[in-house]
Design an enzyme around this catalytic site. Structure first.
Site, mmCIF file in Angstrom:
data_model
loop_
_atom_site.group_PDB
_atom_site.id
_atom_site.type_symbol
_atom_site.label_atom_id
_atom_site.label_comp_id
_atom_site.label_asym_id
_atom_site.label_seq_id
_atom_site.Cartn_x
_atom_site.Cartn_y
_atom_site.Cartn_z
ATOM 1 C CE LYS A 9 -4.068 -1.950 2.095
ATOM 2 N NZ LYS A 9 -5.266 -2.091 3.034
ATOM 3 C CE1 TYR A 49 -9.672 -2.622 -0.022
ATOM 4 C CE2 TYR A 49 -8.472 -0.693 -0.928
ATOM 5 C CZ TYR A 49 -8.639 -2.131 -0.260
ATOM 6 O OH TYR A 49 -6.645 -2.228 0.357
ATOM 7 C CG ASN A 112 -3.664 -1.955 6.940
ATOM 8 O OD1 ASN A 112 -3.275 -1.990 5.201
ATOM 9 N ND2 ASN A 112 -5.044 -2.591 6.870
ATOM 10 C CG HIS A 115 -5.451 -6.060 -0.164
ATOM 11 N ND1 HIS A 115 -6.733 -6.126 0.000
ATOM 12 C CD2 HIS A 115 -5.575 -6.677 -1.356
ATOM 13 C CE1 HIS A 115 -7.209 -6.857 -0.351
ATOM 14 N NE2 HIS A 115 -6.971 -6.891 -1.085
ATOM 15 C CD GLU A 126 -9.523 -9.282 -3.055
ATOM 16 O OE1 GLU A 126 -10.071 -8.561 -2.836
ATOM 17 O OE2 GLU A 126 -7.888 -9.297 -3.234
HETATM 18 N N1 UDP Z 1 -9.681 -0.024 6.987
HETATM 19 C C1 UDP Z 1 -9.433 0.779 7.953
HETATM 20 N N2 UDP Z 1 -10.655 1.394 8.703
HETATM 21 C C2 UDP Z 1 -11.100 0.687 9.377
HETATM 22 C C3 UDP Z 1 -11.205 -0.742 9.083
HETATM 23 C C4 UDP Z 1 -10.398 -0.992 7.559
HETATM 24 O O1 UDP Z 1 -9.266 2.277 7.583
HETATM 25 O O2 UDP Z 1 -11.455 0.439 10.492
HETATM 26 C C5 UDP Z 1 -8.961 -0.230 5.856
HETATM 27 C C6 UDP Z 1 -7.354 -0.722 5.544
HETATM 28 O O3 UDP Z 1 -6.438 -0.348 5.571
HETATM 29 C C7 UDP Z 1 -7.642 -2.755 5.441
HETATM 30 C C8 UDP Z 1 -8.893 -1.892 4.452
HETATM 31 O O4 UDP Z 1 -9.551 -0.918 5.175
HETATM 32 O O5 UDP Z 1 -6.684 -3.127 4.918
HETATM 33 C C9 UDP Z 1 -9.985 -3.290 4.248
HETATM 34 O O6 UDP Z 1 -10.501 -3.546 5.604
HETATM 35 P P1 UDP Z 1 -10.542 -5.333 5.738
HETATM 36 O O7 UDP Z 1 -10.987 -5.433 6.584
HETATM 37 O O8 UDP Z 1 -10.876 -6.433 4.406
HETATM 38 O O9 UDP Z 1 -9.506 -5.620 6.122
HETATM 39 P P2 UDP Z 1 -8.355 -6.674 6.068
HETATM 40 O O10 UDP Z 1 -8.986 -7.250 5.107
HETATM 41 O O11 UDP Z 1 -7.472 -5.655 4.523
HETATM 42 O O12 UDP Z 1 -7.501 -6.841 6.995
HETATM 43 MG MG MG Z 2 -10.210 -7.479 3.081
#
Ligand code: UDP
Ligand code: MG
Length: 137
Positions: A9, A49, A112, A115, A126
Protein backbone atom coordinates in the site's frame (compact mmCIF):
# COMPACT_ATOMS: atom_id res chain seq x y z
CA UNK A 1 -1.24 -24.46 -5.90
CA UNK A 2 -3.22 -21.37 -5.01
CA UNK A 3 -2.89 -17.73 -6.03
CA UNK A 4 -3.67 -14.56 -4.12
CA UNK A 5 -3.62 -10.85 -4.84
CA UNK A 6 -1.26 -8.83 -2.68
CA UNK A 7 -0.79 -5.06 -2.60
CA UNK A 8 2.00 -3.07 -0.98
CA UNK A 9 0.00 0.00 0.00
CA UNK A 10 1.00 3.67 -0.48
CA UNK A 11 2.34 4.19 3.05
CA UNK A 12 4.78 1.27 2.71
CA UNK A 13 5.90 2.25 -0.80
CA UNK A 14 6.42 5.86 0.31
CA UNK A 15 8.50 4.81 3.33
CA UNK A 16 10.77 2.52 1.32
CA UNK A 17 9.51 -0.89 2.48
CA UNK A 18 8.97 -2.58 -0.90
CA UNK A 19 12.25 -4.48 -0.66
CA UNK A 20 11.68 -5.48 2.97
CA UNK A 21 8.21 -6.80 2.21
CA UNK A 22 9.47 -8.78 -0.82
CA UNK A 23 12.11 -10.38 1.41
CA UNK A 24 9.36 -11.46 3.83
CA UNK A 25 7.33 -12.93 0.97
CA UNK A 26 10.23 -14.90 -0.45
CA UNK A 27 11.49 -16.02 2.99
CA UNK A 28 8.02 -17.43 3.63
CA UNK A 29 8.34 -19.52 0.47
CA UNK A 30 5.64 -17.77 -1.55
CA UNK A 31 6.46 -17.18 -5.22
CA UNK A 32 5.86 -13.88 -6.94
CA UNK A 33 4.30 -14.66 -10.32
CA UNK A 34 3.10 -11.16 -11.19
CA UNK A 35 4.33 -7.75 -10.03
CA UNK A 36 3.71 -4.18 -11.12
CA UNK A 37 3.87 -0.67 -9.67
CA UNK A 38 0.82 1.46 -10.43
CA UNK A 39 -0.99 4.51 -9.17
CA UNK A 40 -4.71 3.99 -8.73
CA UNK A 41 -7.17 6.69 -9.69
CA UNK A 42 -9.72 7.35 -6.93
CA UNK A 43 -12.44 5.68 -9.04
CA UNK A 44 -10.28 2.56 -9.41
CA UNK A 45 -9.70 2.38 -5.65
CA UNK A 46 -13.47 2.78 -5.17
CA UNK A 47 -14.15 -0.09 -7.57
CA UNK A 48 -11.54 -2.34 -5.96
CA UNK A 49 -12.97 -1.78 -2.47
CA UNK A 50 -16.65 -1.63 -3.48
CA UNK A 51 -17.48 -4.42 -1.02
CA UNK A 52 -16.73 -1.87 1.72
CA UNK A 53 -18.78 0.99 0.27
CA UNK A 54 -21.24 1.11 3.18
CA UNK A 55 -18.44 1.26 5.77
CA UNK A 56 -17.59 4.54 7.51
CA UNK A 57 -13.93 4.21 6.47
CA UNK A 58 -14.65 3.74 2.72
CA UNK A 59 -14.09 7.32 1.49
CA UNK A 60 -10.93 7.79 3.49
CA UNK A 61 -9.63 4.34 2.46
CA UNK A 62 -10.15 5.12 -1.25
CA UNK A 63 -8.48 8.53 -0.93
CA UNK A 64 -5.53 6.91 0.81
CA UNK A 65 -5.22 4.03 -1.68
CA UNK A 66 -5.05 6.54 -4.53
CA UNK A 67 -2.65 8.90 -2.72
CA UNK A 68 0.52 7.39 -4.17
CA UNK A 69 1.99 4.41 -6.01
CA UNK A 70 1.27 0.86 -4.91
CA UNK A 71 2.87 -2.44 -5.85
CA UNK A 72 0.36 -5.08 -6.96
CA UNK A 73 1.44 -8.71 -6.97
CA UNK A 74 0.15 -12.19 -7.61
CA UNK A 75 1.57 -14.61 -5.04
CA UNK A 76 1.50 -18.33 -5.57
CA UNK A 77 1.99 -21.34 -3.34
CA UNK A 78 0.15 -24.06 -1.46
CA UNK A 79 -2.40 -22.29 0.74
CA UNK A 80 -1.12 -18.92 -0.52
CA UNK A 81 -4.27 -17.02 0.50
CA UNK A 82 -4.14 -17.97 4.19
CA UNK A 83 -0.35 -17.89 4.32
CA UNK A 84 -0.20 -14.33 3.00
CA UNK A 85 -2.97 -13.24 5.41
CA UNK A 86 -0.98 -14.80 8.30
CA UNK A 87 2.21 -13.12 7.16
CA UNK A 88 0.42 -9.72 6.97
CA UNK A 89 -1.15 -10.02 10.43
CA UNK A 90 -4.28 -8.38 11.80
CA UNK A 91 -5.83 -5.40 10.00
CA UNK A 92 -4.84 -3.04 12.82
CA UNK A 93 -1.03 -2.99 13.15
CA UNK A 94 -1.44 -2.27 16.87
CA UNK A 95 -3.20 -5.64 17.23
CA UNK A 96 -1.06 -7.57 14.76
CA UNK A 97 1.26 -10.28 16.08
CA UNK A 98 4.98 -9.58 16.46
CA UNK A 99 6.94 -10.30 13.30
CA UNK A 100 4.01 -9.72 10.93
CA UNK A 101 4.25 -7.26 8.05
CA UNK A 102 1.54 -4.96 9.40
CA UNK A 103 3.20 -4.91 12.81
CA UNK A 104 6.61 -4.14 11.31
CA UNK A 105 5.64 -1.78 8.54
CA UNK A 106 2.09 -0.50 9.17
CA UNK A 107 1.22 2.95 10.51
CA UNK A 108 -2.39 2.56 11.69
CA UNK A 109 -5.62 0.66 10.93
CA UNK A 110 -5.97 2.40 7.56
CA UNK A 111 -2.32 2.74 6.51
CA UNK A 112 -1.51 -0.88 7.27
CA UNK A 113 1.16 -1.57 4.62
CA UNK A 114 -0.43 -4.46 2.75
CA UNK A 115 -3.53 -6.03 1.27
CA UNK A 116 -4.34 -9.69 0.72
CA UNK A 117 -7.34 -11.49 -0.74
CA UNK A 118 -9.37 -13.09 2.06
CA UNK A 119 -10.84 -16.14 0.26
CA UNK A 120 -10.60 -18.01 -3.07
CA UNK A 121 -13.64 -16.16 -4.49
CA UNK A 122 -12.04 -12.84 -3.52
CA UNK A 123 -8.74 -13.80 -5.16
CA UNK A 124 -10.62 -14.79 -8.33
CA UNK A 125 -12.09 -11.30 -8.52
CA UNK A 126 -9.03 -9.35 -7.32
CA UNK A 127 -6.30 -10.96 -9.47
CA UNK A 128 -8.00 -10.14 -12.83
CA UNK A 129 -8.80 -6.65 -11.51
CA UNK A 130 -5.06 -5.93 -11.98
CA UNK A 131 -3.55 -8.72 -14.09
CA UNK A 132 -4.28 -10.23 -17.47
CA UNK A 133 -3.57 -13.93 -17.85
CA UNK A 134 -0.54 -13.15 -20.00
CA UNK A 135 0.94 -10.94 -17.26
CA UNK A 136 1.11 -13.83 -14.79
CA UNK A 137 4.17 -16.01 -15.27
N1 UDP B 1 -9.69 -0.12 7.19
C1 UDP B 1 -9.80 1.11 7.82
N2 UDP B 1 -10.48 1.18 9.01
C2 UDP B 1 -11.04 0.09 9.59
C3 UDP B 1 -10.93 -1.15 8.93
C4 UDP B 1 -10.26 -1.22 7.74
O1 UDP B 1 -9.30 2.11 7.32
O2 UDP B 1 -11.62 0.20 10.67
C5 UDP B 1 -8.96 -0.21 5.90
C6 UDP B 1 -7.62 -0.92 6.03
O3 UDP B 1 -6.70 -0.32 5.11
C7 UDP B 1 -7.99 -2.33 5.60
C8 UDP B 1 -9.00 -2.05 4.47
O4 UDP B 1 -9.74 -0.94 4.96
O5 UDP B 1 -6.87 -3.07 5.17
C9 UDP B 1 -9.94 -3.19 4.16
O6 UDP B 1 -10.57 -3.60 5.35
P1 UDP B 1 -10.75 -5.13 5.69
O7 UDP B 1 -11.72 -5.22 6.83
O8 UDP B 1 -11.07 -5.89 4.45
O9 UDP B 1 -9.32 -5.55 6.26
P2 UDP B 1 -8.19 -6.48 5.63
O10 UDP B 1 -8.86 -7.59 4.88
O11 UDP B 1 -7.34 -5.60 4.74
O12 UDP B 1 -7.40 -6.98 6.81
MG1 MG C 1 -10.29 -7.45 3.36
Amino acid sequence: MERTLAIIKPDAVKRGFVGGILVEIQSAGLSVCGLRMIRLAKEQAEAFYEVHQARPFYASLCAYMSSGPVVVMVLEGEGAIARWRDLMGATDPAKAAAGTIRKKFGVDVEQNAAHGSDAPETASREIPFFFRTLDIV
